[in-house]
Design a protein around this motif. Structure first.
Motif, mmCIF file in Angstrom:
data_model
loop_
_atom_site.group_PDB
_atom_site.id
_atom_site.type_symbol
_atom_site.label_atom_id
_atom_site.label_comp_id
_atom_site.label_asym_id
_atom_site.label_seq_id
_atom_site.Cartn_x
_atom_site.Cartn_y
_atom_site.Cartn_z
ATOM 1 N N GLU A 279 -27.132 -34.270 -46.294
ATOM 2 C CA GLU A 279 -27.190 -32.852 -46.514
ATOM 3 C C GLU A 279 -26.062 -32.487 -47.619
ATOM 4 O O GLU A 279 -26.222 -31.568 -48.458
ATOM 5 C CB GLU A 279 -26.618 -32.128 -45.375
ATOM 6 N N ALA B 284 -27.402 -37.954 -41.668
ATOM 7 C CA ALA B 284 -28.077 -36.629 -41.830
ATOM 8 C C ALA B 284 -27.177 -35.718 -42.584
ATOM 9 O O ALA B 284 -27.228 -35.030 -43.557
ATOM 10 C CB ALA B 284 -28.430 -36.097 -40.640
ATOM 11 N N ALA B 285 -25.692 -35.716 -42.151
ATOM 12 C CA ALA B 285 -24.577 -35.248 -42.561
ATOM 13 C C ALA B 285 -24.490 -35.485 -44.013
ATOM 14 O O ALA B 285 -24.349 -34.550 -45.004
ATOM 15 C CB ALA B 285 -23.469 -35.324 -41.951
ATOM 16 N N ALA C 164 -24.940 -41.613 -33.286
ATOM 17 C CA ALA C 164 -23.826 -41.195 -34.150
ATOM 18 C C ALA C 164 -24.327 -41.488 -35.650
ATOM 19 O O ALA C 164 -24.015 -40.472 -36.448
ATOM 20 C CB ALA C 164 -22.624 -41.676 -33.802
ATOM 21 N N ARG D 60 -26.817 -39.085 -37.008
ATOM 22 C CA ARG D 60 -26.485 -37.881 -37.394
ATOM 23 C C ARG D 60 -25.405 -37.919 -38.735
ATOM 24 O O ARG D 60 -25.373 -36.864 -39.441
ATOM 25 C CB ARG D 60 -25.166 -37.280 -36.167
ATOM 26 N N ARG D 61 -24.541 -38.927 -38.790
ATOM 27 C CA ARG D 61 -23.914 -38.954 -39.980
ATOM 28 C C ARG D 61 -24.514 -39.248 -41.014
ATOM 29 O O ARG D 61 -24.194 -38.662 -42.233
ATOM 30 C CB ARG D 61 -22.892 -40.368 -39.684
#
Lengths: 414, 179
Positions: B12, B8-9, B2, B5-6
């Motif tokens: 972005e 990476a978010a 998680a 992913r966070r």
């Protein structure tokens, strides 16, 4: 300070505004890459401290998340641009200079936060039935060149056909509501609460619409602004009357229009009727109606210019604040940029054109390449060839395009 | 995972921000440095690097030091980076009348050249105040907070700088703006 100082300050502000075009795309790419590299190096050094801080933050967020409220950035924010541009197909190549804005008029009586407009507004002045479904009946691309210069505005007729992504074709005004409904249904099945469905659904609608417009026009969109009918009404209220000029008196019960010929200032309800009237305008199609929207925008610009509003960032800011619940703009559009770009819009001259379409039976199709040419090519000449109605032969394709409207004070329209 | 992913978010989100804001930051830096395109790029990259390191603060609750307005925050970082740079180099550098080489591809407009030329003749701190007040449209109080000065000092700097700019630019400015 004497008057001369004040005048000099105004000039200096204007000089900065006009001298302030952004760097080219290569420079921007260098800046982003360089910033990312420096940031990553920095973060590697700080990771331990950051981890501790985020652990604390996480604990705090879990405890207090429910208490935090959205902060007061004017206007509702949407990540539409990032979302639409991060996925395939890639967006069109960035243009060298200037800014392209997509303006969307949403035929919805619900505001940007999903609250319905007051009933008296809906059944009275707005002259609308309560619609469950939004349609995007006004679509405009506005291109503001860097450092002032002629502004181009391109209206996209709402019935233009665009690919639906499954091999078929749909009218462009249904792209947003279709994507919105689909996303809401999908999220509802996942069990999300109703309160979240509206905003997430609209987000999907915006992304789909933005992609459709970019695909149709081949012009990348830098900023997105969406105004609902209720928002439009409030904007007209905040402006205090919008000047327009009619060649003939206009009367139409469908939209509630009843206006004399000649130059006049429209109150908010009249302004709304003015742009929505279709019956009795030109050939009654939406294509002629786009001219009304262009005339109204020209009127708004004339009003902004004459009222001294533009030289007064505070008053502009207040207008922006008045719209804060009604207007949806993309996250990257800071109020500072907004306040600078609106004057650029009004300071330079401008030309409004409508995307030419060929009629294939009764279905209008965009003329390929025309949008980019009209927005970025040399200035459009007078009327583009348009076969007179009498010469239409059955089965033949005709090109329809209203004459360009030059922004020069308050232009008179039909 | 998680957190991956966070991260990476967040990254972005940061890249989108950097792409959207770098133009405005670059132009501010360009005015601040009196038209030094190379130094402007360095300052903007440094600013974006600091923003990247601070990016997680956008998602904190407001009382835990959340950055409410990343665009405004980045402008403050930029101005302070510029002033720090000036302080460090002030002993070794003298103000120059000649405009440095322009790294941009597009030629500058006459207006921009004239403006930048005049700005480059102001002392660095005065120039920062003018850029913040008239390019960024900041209030006196906001400007004071950004350059860590008192409001009165900002007012003094501002009127001194305006008087000098008025002598340097005079009627030329009115003519160029009107065009």
């Amino acid at each position: 300070m004497d008057d001369g100082d004040g005048e000099f300050e105004v000039q200096l502000g204007a000089a900065f505004g006009q001298a302030g075009g952004g760097p080219g795309p290569e420079v921007t790419a260098r800046l982003v890459d360089g910033g990312l590299a420096i940031g990553r190096r920095r973060r590697a050094r700080r990771r331990r401290a950051v981890l501790l801080a985020s652990a604390l933050t996480a604990a705090v967020v879990v405890g207090a998340g429910a208490l935090t409220v959205p902060h007061g950035v004017p206007g509702q924010r949407s990540d539409v641009l990032d979302a639409a541009h991060s996925a395939s197909p890639p967006p069109p190549q960035p243009l060298e200079k200037g800014v392209t804005v997509l303006l969307v008029g949403l035929d919805s009586t619900v505001d940007a936060k999903g609250r319905p407009a007051p009933p008296e507004l809906v059944h009275g002045d707005l002259h609308a039935a309560v619609l469950e479904r939004n349609t995007t009946d006004t679509l405009m691309l506005v291109r503001i060149p860097a450092g002032g210069g002629e502004v181009r505005q391109l209206s996209i007729p709402r019935d233009v056909l665009v690919p639906d992504g499954h091999g078929g074709q749909v009218t462009i005004n249904s792209v947003y509501p279709t994507a919105e409904t689909a996303e809401r249904d999908r999220l509802r099945q996942e069990g999300l609460p109703e309160s979240e469905l509206l905003e997430r659904g609209r987000g999907a609608g915006r992304i789909a619409l933005l992609r459709a417009v970019e695909q149709l026009s081949e012009v990348p969109v830098d900023h997105y602004a969406e105004l609902s009918m209720a928002g439009f009404y409030r904007a007209a209220q905040a402006l205090g009357g919008v000047p327009v000029c009619l060649n003939r008196p206009a009367r139409d019960d469908w939209s509630g229009t009843d206006l004399p010929a000649g130059r006049q200032e429209l109150d908010p309800a009249q302004a709304l009727a003015f742009v929505r009237q279709r019956h009795g305008v030109g050939d009654g199609s939406d294509i002629q109606r786009t001219v009304r929207a262009q005339a109204l925008l020209a009127g708004v610009v004339a009003k902004l210019r004459s009222g001294g509003l533009l030289s007064d960032p505070q008053r502009l800011g207040r207008l922006y604040d008045a719209l804060s619940d009604q207007l949806v703009v993309d996250q990257g559009w800071s109020p500072v940029d907004f306040l600078r770009q609106v004057p650029a819009l009004a300071a330079g001259g401008g030309t409004a054109v409508t995307l030419p379409v060929t009629l294939d039976g009764i279905r209008p199709r965009a003329v390929p390449g025309a949008a980019k040419q009209l927005l970025t090519g040399p200035a459009p000449t007078a009327a583009v060839s348009s076969a007179p109605l009498g010469e239409r032969r059955p089965g033949a394709t005709v090109t329809l395009q209203p004459a360009p409207l030059v922004w020069d004070g308050v232009p008179c329209v039909n | 995972m998680a957190t991956a992913r966070r991260r990476a978010a967040l990254e972005e989100e940061f890249v989108a921000f950097a792409a959207a804001r770098s133009g405005q930051l670059y132009r501010s830096a360009y005015f601040l440095t009196g038209g030094d395109a190379h130094l402007s790029e360095d300052l903007v990259q440094e600013t974006l690097g600091q923003m990247y390191a601070q990016w997680h603060r956008l998602h904190r609750p407001s009382w835990a030091g959340r950055i409410d307005n990343p665009a405004g925050y980045a402008q403050t970082v930029l101005v302070r980076a510029y002033l720090t740079h000036q302080r460090r180099r002030s002993s070794s550098e003298r103000p120059s009348r000649a405009l440095p080489e322009v790294a941009e591809q597009a030629p500058d407009s006459a207006l921009r050249l004239t403006l930048v030329d005049a700005l480059s003749q102001l002392p660095p701190r005065d120039r920062a105040v003018v850029v913040l007040r008239y390019w960024e449209d900041r209030s006196v109080e906001e400007t004071a907070a950004m350059v860590k000065d008192s409001s009165a000092a900002v007012r003094t700097r501002c009127s001194r700088a305006l008087a000098k700019l008025r002598v340097l630019l005079g009627a030329e400015l009115a003519e160029l703006v009107a065009r």
